[in-house]
Design a protein around this motif. Structure first.
Motif, PDB file in Angstrom:
ATOM      1  N   GLY A  52      -7.585  18.072  24.624  1.00 48.76           N
ATOM      2  CA  GLY A  52      -7.591  16.959  25.567  1.00 48.76           C
ATOM      3  C   GLY A  52      -6.772  15.783  25.070  1.00 48.76           C
ATOM      4  O   GLY A  52      -5.941  15.916  24.166  1.00 48.76           O
ATOM      5  N   THR A  53      -7.034  14.616  25.638  1.00 46.37           N
ATOM      6  CA  THR A  53      -6.351  13.389  25.223  1.00 46.37           C
ATOM      7  C   THR A  53      -7.355  12.241  25.242  1.00 46.37           C
ATOM      8  O   THR A  53      -8.430  12.337  25.838  1.00 46.37           O
ATOM      9  CB  THR A  53      -5.171  13.041  26.149  1.00 46.37           C
ATOM     10  N   VAL A  54      -6.978  11.140  24.599  1.00 46.19           N
ATOM     11  CA  VAL A  54      -7.824   9.947  24.573  1.00 46.19           C
ATOM     12  C   VAL A  54      -6.988   8.718  24.896  1.00 46.19           C
ATOM     13  O   VAL A  54      -5.759   8.729  24.765  1.00 46.19           O
ATOM     14  CB  VAL A  54      -8.517   9.770  23.198  1.00 46.19           C
ATOM     15  N   GLY A  55      -7.658   7.656  25.297  1.00 41.65           N
ATOM     16  CA  GLY A  55      -7.000   6.385  25.566  1.00 41.65           C
ATOM     17  C   GLY A  55      -7.094   5.446  24.376  1.00 41.65           C
ATOM     18  O   GLY A  55      -7.891   5.651  23.450  1.00 41.65           O
ATOM     19  N   MET A  56      -6.297   4.397  24.407  1.00 42.11           N
ATOM     20  CA  MET A  56      -6.287   3.443  23.307  1.00 42.11           C
ATOM     21  C   MET A  56      -7.617   2.707  23.171  1.00 42.11           C
ATOM     22  O   MET A  56      -7.953   2.203  22.080  1.00 42.11           O
ATOM     23  CB  MET A  56      -5.147   2.439  23.501  1.00 42.11           C
ATOM     24  N   GLU A  57      -8.411   2.662  24.260  1.00 48.41           N
ATOM     25  CA  GLU A  57      -9.683   1.946  24.183  1.00 48.41           C
ATOM     26  C   GLU A  57     -10.601   2.530  23.108  1.00 48.41           C
ATOM     27  O   GLU A  57     -11.462   1.828  22.562  1.00 48.41           O
ATOM     28  CB  GLU A  57     -10.392   1.932  25.540  1.00 48.41           C
ATOM     29  N   ARG A  58     -10.412   3.800  22.769  1.00 52.39           N
ATOM     30  CA  ARG A  58     -11.244   4.411  21.728  1.00 52.39           C
ATOM     31  C   ARG A  58     -11.099   3.688  20.387  1.00 52.39           C
ATOM     32  O   ARG A  58     -12.014   3.703  19.559  1.00 52.39           O
ATOM     33  CB  ARG A  58     -10.864   5.882  21.534  1.00 52.39           C
ATOM     34  N   MET A 106     -17.223   6.286  16.023  1.00 47.60           N
ATOM     35  CA  MET A 106     -17.057   5.524  17.267  1.00 47.60           C
ATOM     36  C   MET A 106     -15.856   5.972  18.084  1.00 47.60           C
ATOM     37  O   MET A 106     -15.865   5.879  19.309  1.00 47.60           O
ATOM     38  CB  MET A 106     -16.967   4.024  16.969  1.00 47.60           C
ATOM     39  N   ILE A 107     -14.820   6.490  17.427  1.00 51.66           N
ATOM     40  CA  ILE A 107     -13.643   6.912  18.201  1.00 51.66           C
ATOM     41  C   ILE A 107     -13.906   8.196  18.981  1.00 51.66           C
ATOM     42  O   ILE A 107     -13.101   8.586  19.819  1.00 51.66           O
ATOM     43  CB  ILE A 107     -12.396   7.080  17.313  1.00 51.66           C
ATOM     44  N   THR A 108     -15.040   8.851  18.714  1.00 53.21           N
ATOM     45  CA  THR A 108     -15.381  10.067  19.450  1.00 53.21           C
ATOM     46  C   THR A 108     -16.200   9.761  20.701  1.00 53.21           C
ATOM     47  O   THR A 108     -16.551  10.681  21.434  1.00 53.21           O
ATOM     48  CB  THR A 108     -16.184  11.040  18.561  1.00 53.21           C
ATOM     49  N   GLN A 109     -16.501   8.490  20.945  1.00 52.50           N
ATOM     50  CA  GLN A 109     -17.389   8.101  22.039  1.00 52.50           C
ATOM     51  C   GLN A 109     -16.617   7.477  23.200  1.00 52.50           C
ATOM     52  O   GLN A 109     -15.706   6.660  22.991  1.00 52.50           O
ATOM     53  CB  GLN A 109     -18.432   7.084  21.524  1.00 52.50           C
ATOM     54  N   ASP A 110     -17.014   7.839  24.409  1.00 50.07           N
ATOM     55  CA  ASP A 110     -16.482   7.182  25.603  1.00 50.07           C
ATOM     56  C   ASP A 110     -16.860   5.709  25.545  1.00 50.07           C
ATOM     57  O   ASP A 110     -18.026   5.359  25.338  1.00 50.07           O
ATOM     58  CB  ASP A 110     -17.056   7.845  26.853  1.00 50.07           C
TER      59      ASP A 110
END
Length: 283
Positions: free
Chosen positions: A169-175, A214-218
């Motif tokens: 998948g992908t993640v956003g910078m907010e993580r 924390m970077i693994t959390q929405d």
């Protein structure tokens, strides 16, 4: 290269607020992490052990603060008087903070399902960043350790490309909960920056940021049932320097001046490192 995002986090571990412009003071973005939740012993509470904090939105409004939580409601909290204080612990720091009234703490505890107290970093509160990394007497609020966190769009693009390649998948910078996001194509170029200048303010990049769960959390729900960047970061970004172990993303920065910055401002590298930060190479 230019600033593509500015963010601040009024409540430590609460939702971030995007800004178009920001005042920079000695402690970083004005208003950043000046509130925090602590348990009854004074130990700070964050999303690492209370994921629901991601659902808590905090809006400073003059002499008061509006709290909104998904499915719980909202309330307006006045700034506490300076004489109502308690000692709280942020990692190795002990800070004398102003504490909210009992009714506020009771409601927040009900919302979060855990006994907490809301504390404020007011004019009487004092804390400094590590002398070893930031230099002597650099003031900081309730942030984990430093005044400003800087990341780049190129780094996120490289991480997402690695994740997609492995079907993660992908993640956003907010993580990554950055204050300043710089639009720059080269991945992890910030490893080589000793200092940047934005709006006439020098920011010394003093320490890479080791990332945690924390970077693994929405960052809206707190859920961990989402794309997880940690495995990809382990492949790409494991520190080879034992002073800062773990996966790295972004740099902690110290402002060496005050002023005003805004989205779209040019960021200029004004000093480079003789050697970039050491990263473990994959076999």
């Amino acid at each position: 290269m230019r600033i593509s995002e500015l963010n601040f986090y009024p409540l430590k571990s609460g939702r971030g607020i995007a800004l178009k412009e920001a005042e920079i003071g000695p402690e970083g973005v004005l208003g950043d992490r000046r509130m925090m939740l602590a348990d009854p012993t004074g130990q700070f509470v964050n999303q690492r052990d209370l994921q629901a904090l991601a659902q808590l939105q905090v809006y400073p409004q003059g002499g008061a603060v509006r709290f909104v939580m998904d499915g719980k409601g909202e309330m307006t909290v006045p700034q506490p008087p300076p004489y109502r204080r308690t000692d709280v612990v942020v990692w190795k720091s002990i800070v004398s903070a102003a504490v909210a009234e009992k009714e506020t703490n009771a409601r927040l505890s009900e919302w979060l399902g855990r006994e907490v107290q809301l504390v404020f970093f007011d004019d009487r509160a004092k804390r400094t960043a590590s002398d070893d990394w930031a230099g002597p007497d650099t003031p900081v609020t309730f942030a984990d350790g430093y005044q400003v966190l800087v990341t780049t769009t190129g780094s996120l693009a490289a991480l997402n490309a690695e994740m997609e390649k492995h079907g993660e998948g992908t993640v956003g910078m907010e993580r990554f909960r950055a204050n300043i996001v710089i639009d720059h194509d080269e991945p992890f170029a910030d490893d080589g920056w000793e200092a940047i200048e934005i709006g006439g303010i020098r920011f010394d990049l003093v320490k890479p940021c080791a990332r945690c769960i924390m970077i693994t959390q929405d960052q809206t729900t707190g859920s961990r049932d989402v794309a997880n960047p940690m495995t990809a970061m382990g492949r790409l970004r494991m520190s080879a320097d034992r002073r800062v172990p773990g996966p790295l993303f972004g740099w902690n920065a110290v402002p060496r001046g005050t002023g005003h910055i805004k989205v779209g401002d040019i960021a200029t590298v004004v000093a480079e490192r003789a050697e970039t930060w050491a990263i473990k190479r994959r076999a």
